[in-house]
Scaffold this motif. Structure first.
Motif, short mmCIF file in Angstrom:
data_model
loop_
_atom_site.label_atom_id
_atom_site.label_comp_id
_atom_site.label_asym_id
_atom_site.label_seq_id
_atom_site.Cartn_x
_atom_site.Cartn_y
_atom_site.Cartn_z
N ARG A 1 36.95 20.99 -1.11
CA ARG A 1 35.62 20.29 -0.60
C ARG A 1 35.33 19.45 -2.00
O ARG A 1 34.28 19.71 -2.78
N VAL B 1 26.55 23.26 4.96
CA VAL B 1 26.69 21.90 5.70
C VAL B 1 25.80 22.30 6.79
O VAL B 1 24.75 21.70 7.41
N ALA B 2 26.09 23.58 7.68
CA ALA B 2 25.47 23.98 8.97
C ALA B 2 23.98 24.13 8.73
O ALA B 2 23.12 23.68 9.53
N ASP C 1 19.54 30.82 -0.01
CA ASP C 1 20.89 30.56 -0.51
C ASP C 1 21.17 30.94 -1.79
O ASP C 1 20.11 31.30 -2.61
N ARG D 1 23.15 29.82 -4.10
CA ARG D 1 23.40 28.84 -5.03
C ARG D 1 22.16 28.14 -5.22
O ARG D 1 21.61 27.23 -4.36
N GLN E 1 18.22 40.95 -2.47
CA GLN E 1 18.15 40.02 -1.36
C GLN E 1 17.67 40.49 -0.20
O GLN E 1 16.93 39.86 0.45
N THR F 1 23.97 31.50 8.45
CA THR F 1 25.40 30.73 8.20
C THR F 1 26.11 31.24 6.75
O THR F 1 27.13 30.29 6.59
N GLN G 1 28.73 32.40 4.50
CA GLN G 1 30.17 32.63 4.55
C GLN G 1 30.70 32.68 3.08
O GLN G 1 30.06 31.93 2.22
N LEU H 1 25.90 31.98 13.19
CA LEU H 1 26.97 31.15 13.08
C LEU H 1 28.23 31.72 12.66
O LEU H 1 29.14 31.18 12.51
N ASP I 1 27.73 33.02 19.36
CA ASP I 1 28.78 31.72 19.82
C ASP I 1 29.54 31.07 18.82
O ASP I 1 28.62 30.52 17.87
N SER I 2 30.71 31.12 18.81
CA SER I 2 31.59 30.75 17.74
C SER I 2 32.27 29.37 18.09
O SER I 2 33.13 28.98 17.33
N LEU J 1 30.46 26.54 19.01
CA LEU J 1 29.14 25.40 19.29
C LEU J 1 29.84 23.73 19.22
O LEU J 1 29.34 23.16 20.04
P1 NAD Z 1 29.07 26.34 3.76
O1 NAD Z 1 30.09 27.27 3.01
O2 NAD Z 1 29.08 24.78 3.54
O3 NAD Z 1 27.90 27.03 3.75
C1 NAD Z 1 27.55 28.40 3.65
C2 NAD Z 1 26.29 28.67 2.68
O4 NAD Z 1 26.06 30.18 2.79
C3 NAD Z 1 26.62 28.11 1.29
O5 NAD Z 1 25.53 27.34 0.96
C4 NAD Z 1 26.69 29.60 0.58
O6 NAD Z 1 26.02 29.28 -0.70
C5 NAD Z 1 25.67 30.26 1.46
N1 NAD Z 1 25.81 31.72 1.28
C6 NAD Z 1 26.86 32.49 1.04
N2 NAD Z 1 26.65 33.91 0.75
C7 NAD Z 1 25.33 33.84 0.93
C8 NAD Z 1 24.33 35.10 0.72
N3 NAD Z 1 24.82 36.22 0.64
N4 NAD Z 1 23.08 34.85 1.03
C9 NAD Z 1 22.55 33.70 1.20
N5 NAD Z 1 23.44 32.52 1.31
C10 NAD Z 1 24.77 32.54 0.95
O7 NAD Z 1 29.77 26.60 5.24
P2 NAD Z 1 29.28 25.94 6.68
O8 NAD Z 1 30.61 24.80 6.69
O9 NAD Z 1 27.90 25.25 6.52
O10 NAD Z 1 29.58 26.96 7.85
C11 NAD Z 1 28.61 27.86 7.76
C12 NAD Z 1 29.21 29.00 8.81
O11 NAD Z 1 29.09 28.42 10.10
C13 NAD Z 1 30.52 29.42 8.57
O12 NAD Z 1 30.61 30.92 8.86
C14 NAD Z 1 31.38 28.83 9.43
O13 NAD Z 1 32.61 29.46 9.94
C15 NAD Z 1 30.50 28.75 10.68
N6 NAD Z 1 30.69 27.63 11.85
C16 NAD Z 1 30.29 28.43 13.02
C17 NAD Z 1 30.62 27.55 14.11
C18 NAD Z 1 29.94 27.85 15.30
O14 NAD Z 1 30.41 27.40 16.39
N7 NAD Z 1 29.07 29.10 15.48
C19 NAD Z 1 30.98 26.10 14.05
C20 NAD Z 1 31.23 25.76 12.53
C21 NAD Z 1 30.99 26.48 11.56
#
Ligand code: NAD
Length: 373
Positions: free
Chosen positions: A117, A172-173, A192, A194, A235, A252, A254, A281, A308-309, A311
């Protein structure tokens, strides 16, 4: 050279390349073959592809004749398909059983979800383009499922307080979910691990709740790292305070290649107001709540939890447009001006998302897992 676009499985509405991205390849003298009907569910008909200069082919013809095959999901590749290139989102950290088989077939495979990234990778970053859609859709889905308004309203029949939205994870999400919830008039709180995202959260109008002592993720390339048990406990206590007043929760969080952290326990959900909605998510990697079921909606103590995975698939035109643009940018990186293949493994992006090459599983993160069939 021939680039083929496969039709996705029945559950998927997106396609890996829209007609609008075909033109750029044809200009480079690259032939584009489309499996008949591949774009129909994304509102891109066979005629649109033909107008853009592509040729319609059957799946068998594509598998036999294309040099590069594009898809979003993993496909069964016949044993005869060897020494060619696959580009998709194969999630190899979770699905790796087929990697030794692809290696044996001398398939060169690129999984775009493995791209580092970095700034240079942004135009090819399928995870970001699709997560953006997921964040937007999560809020719309929550608004649709919620029995309450999002905006504050003053009416002759009384006043409505704005919805309280809690967002866990501001990647991002999460950032797109904050922006969308704010546009609908909600009050938004965000967690978050970070601290770097605090300013972005605040600039979108969200309130950032800090839990001190998170593990340093500054060297994890924009991703999170696992947290200590002590941090997780502290937390969870803070999240429990926020969640009790939330009408909507979007989770969100991950950590790449790992099970999603459980941030919301069933007892926290039990303390929420009835009618509240959680959109998880992270359902595909286990979920951020211990009640989430992947691709199901469950109701627990009056709270609806949506897992829903897919979206992005529910917004197939724009999702395919952005995915296709990401793929096109990657194709530009691995082809020369005249459309000839130009694989440069000293390029960190090419190397970073290549999973099988020259008879081997080559990605360093996959070597260990792919030894196990
Ligand atoms: P990302 O890595 O950009 O964002 C995840 C955020 O979560 C990061 O900012 C990270 O610091 C934060 N995080 C991690 N652990 C944490 C914790 N313990 N407490 C608080 N914050 C924490 O990921 P993304 O691209 O935004 O995707 C987010 C999620 O959405 C992922 O799980 C991805 O697989 C999922 N996703 C789902 C769909 C769907 O259709 N449901 C589609 C796309 C992505």
């Amino acid at each position: 050279m021939i680039v083929g676009v496969l039709k996705e499985p029945a559950f998927e509405s997106r396609v890996s390349l829209l007609a609008e991205s075909v033109t750029a390849l044809v200009k480079k003298k690259i032939e584009v073959w489309i499996e008949a009907g591949a774009g129909v569910k994304a509102y891109c008909g066979d005629d649109d592809y033909i107008k853009a200069g592509a040729v319609l082919r059957s799946r068998e013809e594509l598998l036999a004749g294309a040099d590069i095959l594009l898809s979003i999901h993993y496909n069964d590749i016949p044993a005869t398909f060897g020494h060619k290139i696959l580009i998709g989102v194969y999630q190899p950290l979770f699905n790796h059983a087929h990697l030794p088989v692809w290696a044996k077939q001398h398939i060169t495979s690129f999984s775009l979800d493995m791209l580092p990234r970095t700034t240079r990778a942004q135009s090819m970053d399928v995870l970001s383009s699709q997560a953006n859609i997921a964040g937007y859709k999560a809020i719309l889905l929550a608004a649709e499922k919620s029995p309450r308004y999002f905006p504050m309203l003053m009416t002759a029949a009384g006043s409505i307080a704005p919805a309280k939205v809690l967002i866990l994870g501001a990647g991002v999400a999460g950032l797109q979910a904050i922006a969308t919830a704010r546009r609908l008039g909600a009050v938004v709180e965000v967690f978050d691990t970070r601290p770097a995202v605090k300013e972005e959260v605040m600039s979108l109008g969200g309130k950032f709740i800090e839990v001190p002592g998170a593990a340093d993720a500054s060297k994890a390339g924009g991703y999170a790292v696992e947290q200590s048990a002590d941090f997780q406990l502290r937390q969870q206590e803070k999240i429990a305070e926020s969640i009790a007043r939330a009408d909507v929760v979007i989770t969100t969080a991950q950590i790449p290649g790992k099970r999603a952290p459980v941030l919301v326990t069933s007892s926290m959900i039990g303390a929420m107001r009835k009618g509240s909605v959680i959109i998880d998510l992270a359902a595909a990697t286990g979920g951020n709540t211990d009640v989430t079921k992947n691709n199901e909606t469950v109701v627990y103590h009056g709270v609806t939890i949506v897992g829903d995975s897919s979206l992005p698939s529910s917004m197939p035109y724009d999702a395919s447009k952005l995915y296709g643009k990401n793929v096109l940018n990657f194709l530009q990186l691995i082809t020369g001006k005249e459309g000839q293949l130009n694989l440069d493994f000293s390029d960190d992006l090419v190397k970073g998302c290549c999973i099988t090459y020259n008879g081997e599983v080559v990605h360093e993160k996959l070597r260990a897992v792919s030894d196990k069939p």
